[in-house]
Design a protein around this motif. Structure first.
Motif, PDB file in Angstrom:
ATOM      1  N   ARG A 118      22.763  40.137 -54.121  1.00 39.59           N
ATOM      2  CA  ARG A 118      23.166  40.670 -55.425  1.00 39.59           C
ATOM      3  C   ARG A 118      24.369  39.909 -55.977  1.00 39.59           C
ATOM      4  O   ARG A 118      24.412  39.580 -57.169  1.00 39.59           O
ATOM      5  CB  ARG A 118      23.493  42.167 -55.311  1.00 39.59           C
ATOM      6  CG  ARG A 118      24.056  42.792 -56.594  1.00 39.59           C
ATOM      7  CD  ARG A 118      23.118  42.615 -57.771  1.00 39.59           C
ATOM      8  NE  ARG A 118      23.736  43.109 -59.009  1.00 39.59           N
ATOM      9  CZ  ARG A 118      23.424  42.670 -60.222  1.00 39.59           C
ATOM     10  NH1 ARG A 118      22.516  41.696 -60.371  1.00 39.59           N
ATOM     11  NH2 ARG A 118      24.017  43.176 -61.273  1.00 39.59           N
ATOM     12  N   VAL A 119      25.350  39.608 -55.136  1.00 35.59           N
ATOM     13  CA  VAL A 119      26.515  38.853 -55.591  1.00 35.59           C
ATOM     14  C   VAL A 119      26.101  37.459 -56.057  1.00 35.59           C
ATOM     15  O   VAL A 119      26.582  36.945 -57.074  1.00 35.59           O
ATOM     16  CB  VAL A 119      27.587  38.772 -54.494  1.00 35.59           C
ATOM     17  CG1 VAL A 119      28.758  37.902 -54.942  1.00 35.59           C
ATOM     18  CG2 VAL A 119      28.086  40.172 -54.137  1.00 35.59           C
ATOM     19  N   ALA A 120      25.172  36.839 -55.349  1.00 39.16           N
ATOM     20  CA  ALA A 120      24.677  35.518 -55.751  1.00 39.16           C
ATOM     21  C   ALA A 120      24.032  35.565 -57.131  1.00 39.16           C
ATOM     22  O   ALA A 120      24.193  34.644 -57.940  1.00 39.16           O
ATOM     23  CB  ALA A 120      23.688  34.996 -54.713  1.00 39.16           C
ATOM     24  N   VAL A 121      23.308  36.639 -57.423  1.00 37.94           N
ATOM     25  CA  VAL A 121      22.690  36.793 -58.749  1.00 37.94           C
ATOM     26  C   VAL A 121      23.768  36.907 -59.819  1.00 37.94           C
ATOM     27  O   VAL A 121      23.669  36.280 -60.890  1.00 37.94           O
ATOM     28  CB  VAL A 121      21.772  38.037 -58.765  1.00 37.94           C
ATOM     29  CG1 VAL A 121      21.365  38.388 -60.202  1.00 37.94           C
ATOM     30  CG2 VAL A 121      20.528  37.791 -57.923  1.00 37.94           C
ATOM     31  N   ILE A 122      24.809  37.699 -59.572  1.00 33.09           N
ATOM     32  CA  ILE A 122      25.889  37.855 -60.557  1.00 33.09           C
ATOM     33  C   ILE A 122      26.574  36.513 -60.797  1.00 33.09           C
ATOM     34  O   ILE A 122      26.864  36.135 -61.940  1.00 33.09           O
ATOM     35  CB  ILE A 122      26.898  38.914 -60.077  1.00 33.09           C
ATOM     36  CG1 ILE A 122      26.230  40.283 -59.963  1.00 33.09           C
ATOM     37  CG2 ILE A 122      28.087  38.987 -61.029  1.00 33.09           C
ATOM     38  CD1 ILE A 122      27.095  41.334 -59.283  1.00 33.09           C
ATOM     39  N   VAL A 123      26.835  35.763 -59.734  1.00 31.68           N
ATOM     40  CA  VAL A 123      27.449  34.440 -59.866  1.00 31.68           C
ATOM     41  C   VAL A 123      26.603  33.544 -60.763  1.00 31.68           C
ATOM     42  O   VAL A 123      27.107  32.915 -61.707  1.00 31.68           O
ATOM     43  CB  VAL A 123      27.629  33.790 -58.473  1.00 31.68           C
ATOM     44  CG1 VAL A 123      27.958  32.302 -58.603  1.00 31.68           C
ATOM     45  CG2 VAL A 123      28.727  34.503 -57.693  1.00 31.68           C
ATOM     46  N   ASP A 124      25.315  33.478 -60.499  1.00 31.05           N
ATOM     47  CA  ASP A 124      24.443  32.601 -61.278  1.00 31.05           C
ATOM     48  C   ASP A 124      24.328  33.062 -62.731  1.00 31.05           C
ATOM     49  O   ASP A 124      24.255  32.234 -63.653  1.00 31.05           O
ATOM     50  CB  ASP A 124      23.060  32.516 -60.634  1.00 31.05           C
ATOM     51  CG  ASP A 124      23.034  31.565 -59.441  1.00 31.05           C
ATOM     52  OD1 ASP A 124      23.882  30.652 -59.398  1.00 31.05           O
ATOM     53  OD2 ASP A 124      22.177  31.737 -58.562  1.00 31.05           O
ATOM     54  N   GLN A 125      24.295  34.360 -62.960  1.00 26.87           N
ATOM     55  CA  GLN A 125      24.216  34.865 -64.329  1.00 26.87           C
ATOM     56  C   GLN A 125      25.457  34.473 -65.134  1.00 26.87           C
ATOM     57  O   GLN A 125      25.346  34.086 -66.304  1.00 26.87           O
ATOM     58  CB  GLN A 125      24.049  36.387 -64.320  1.00 26.87           C
ATOM     59  CG  GLN A 125      22.668  36.849 -63.877  1.00 26.87           C
ATOM     60  CD  GLN A 125      22.574  38.366 -63.755  1.00 26.87           C
ATOM     61  OE1 GLN A 125      23.580  39.068 -63.628  1.00 26.87           O
ATOM     62  NE2 GLN A 125      21.354  38.880 -63.786  1.00 26.87           N
ATOM     63  N   LEU A 126      26.614  34.555 -64.523  1.00 24.34           N
ATOM     64  CA  LEU A 126      27.841  34.170 -65.221  1.00 24.34           C
ATOM     65  C   LEU A 126      27.856  32.671 -65.516  1.00 24.34           C
ATOM     66  O   LEU A 126      28.248  32.240 -66.609  1.00 24.34           O
ATOM     67  CB  LEU A 126      29.061  34.563 -64.380  1.00 24.34           C
ATOM     68  CG  LEU A 126      29.327  36.071 -64.269  1.00 24.34           C
ATOM     69  CD1 LEU A 126      30.406  36.336 -63.222  1.00 24.34           C
ATOM     70  CD2 LEU A 126      29.748  36.656 -65.613  1.00 24.34           C
ATOM     71  N   ILE A 127      27.418  31.859 -64.553  1.00 25.31           N
ATOM     72  CA  ILE A 127      27.398  30.411 -64.778  1.00 25.31           C
ATOM     73  C   ILE A 127      26.333  30.039 -65.810  1.00 25.31           C
ATOM     74  O   ILE A 127      26.528  29.115 -66.610  1.00 25.31           O
ATOM     75  CB  ILE A 127      27.195  29.668 -63.447  1.00 25.31           C
ATOM     76  CG1 ILE A 127      28.404  29.900 -62.538  1.00 25.31           C
ATOM     77  CG2 ILE A 127      27.004  28.162 -63.685  1.00 25.31           C
ATOM     78  CD1 ILE A 127      28.312  29.232 -61.187  1.00 25.31           C
TER      79      ILE A 127
END
Length: 409
Positions: A118-127
């Motif tokens: 889930r954290v990886a998804v949030i990181v990618d969404q922000l980038i």
């Protein structure tokens, strides 16, 4: 302690100190490793050497109980702080043990590791939002919203409320950095604290009416089942987890990216050798951590450090960032070296108050920095280093107000 004895505020609360405190820390560590310090908010004693800092962080004579009979919080936080700050950070065992036990399971390494996808998804969404622009203020666009989103989801803050919770916490975080008169600044901070307190109290009540599988829900059950927490402690614990769960991680990410951008050989080494990232995170935390001085302690009796008498009732600050640059423990400590063998730095504290969220912070840092290095090639500062705006030196945190960058796409 007379005014002549104190290290004056003019040496420690300047723009130059905010930009680079380490020469001053080095001088104090050599000349006055335990010294009284004047400040705009309250006078205190500062401990700067690694051995003394490590010892002080576990010294039972240095109490964290700011809300006991002597009410030391009045000097430090002021009269309006009890509603949010009377929590496990500002308490001693057995109260601290009781409060920490309730929330420690929520931050167990195995549970945190389960959050990685889930954290990886949030990181990618922000980038994903950053890439089309070709430039960014990484603090506003990435470093702050990442840990804020993660901790809000963990706590159970509804997505529709993330924005206003972020706004209130940023008013508190950036206190002293605006051009408003001091009285207006204090009023704005007090209003933000009050609104946040009311919001969290309402959220706790809502969780009781509609139980959820999140941290606040677990805290509510702890109150209802065995009265482990009082209602007031439930709210203050929620605030601590919210603020501590994003503030230091956001500031660490900003400091880390800036350190890499101003040490391009280390940046390229990390890009070329991704397996170094876990060790690099520890080095970046040692090199320029987000909590320069540990939260205040109170001397419960006269105490001697380095032959210097700290009187009973004194506020004592342990300078973590100064200790982490002690040449007696770190070779060439002012050099950033992502290959440095991991050592016993104090970036996460030490003793019973060791950072509860260490597993979450490391995981967020690893995913965030890995993605930035991989997805933003040619990353570089968008302004000269001298123009990078920082939190004021009087802030309890070391971080950036803005981090303008550019990159190729």
């Amino acid at each position: 302690m007379t005014d002549d004895d104190k290290v004056p505020a003019a040496e420690l609360y300047t723009e130059a100190f905010a930009a680079d405190p380490y020469p001053t820390f080095a001088r104090l560590r050599t000349e006055r490793p335990v010294c009284p310090v004047g400040s705009p908010r309250f006078d205190s004693w500062l401990i700067t050497g690694f051995d003394d800092a490590r010892a002080a962080l576990t010294d039972p004579r240095l109490s964290k109980d700011l809300y006991g009979p002597d009410q030391h919080y009045l000097r430090i936080f002021g009269p309006n702080s009890e509603g949010l700050n009377r929590n496990m950070l500002n308490s001693d065992p057995p109260e601290h043990t009781r409060l920490r036990r309730v929330v420690s399971q929520a931050f167990a390494p195995r549970r945190i590791e389960a959050l990685r996808p889930r954290v990886a998804v949030i990181v990618d969404q922000l980038i994903d939002k950053i890439i089309p622009q070709g430039e960014s203020d990484l603090m506003h666009d990435f470093a702050i919203p990442l840990p804020m989103t993660v901790i809000c989801e963990l706590l159970g803050v509804p997505p529709a409320d993330h924005g206003r919770v972020l706004d209130w916490t940023q008013v508190i975080r950036t206190s002293g950095s605006t051009s408003r008169p001091p009285a207006e600044e204090r009023a704005a901070v007090q209003e933000a604290q009050l609104r946040l307190h009311h919001y969290l109290a309402d959220l706790v009540r809502a969780k009781r009416d509609d139980p959820a599988d999140d941290i606040i829900g677990a805290l509510v059950r702890a109150v209802d089942q065995d009265r482990t927490l009082s209602e007031a402690e439930l709210v203050t614990t929620t605030f601590l987890l919210l603020f501590a769960g994003h503030q230091t991680t956001a500031d660490f990410l900003g400091n880390a990216v800036l350190a890499l951008l101003t040490h391009p050989e280390q940046l390229e080494l990390l890009r070329a050798t991704p397996r170094l990232l876990p060790a690099a995170i520890e080095e970046l935390l040692r090199f320029d951590g987000p909590l320069p001085v540990a939260s205040p302690r109170i001397a419960t009796e006269d105490i001697d450090y380095q032959g210097v008498r700290i009187p009973r009732g004194s506020i004592v600050g342990v300078a973590i960032n100064a200790a982490n640059h002690d040449p007696g423990h770190f070779a060439d400590p002012d050099r950033l070296d992502v290959r440095r063998v991991r050592g016993p730095h104090l970036g996460f504290g030490h003793g019973v108050h060791y950072c509860l969220g260490v597993s979450l912070a490391r995981m967020e840092a690893e995913l965030a920095l890995s993605a930035l290095l991989r997805r933003l090639p040619g990353l570089r500062l968008g302004v000269p280093l001298a123009e990078v705006r920082r939190l004021p030196a009087a802030s309890p945190f070391r971080g950036l107000l803005e981090l303008p960058v550019t990159f190729t796409v």
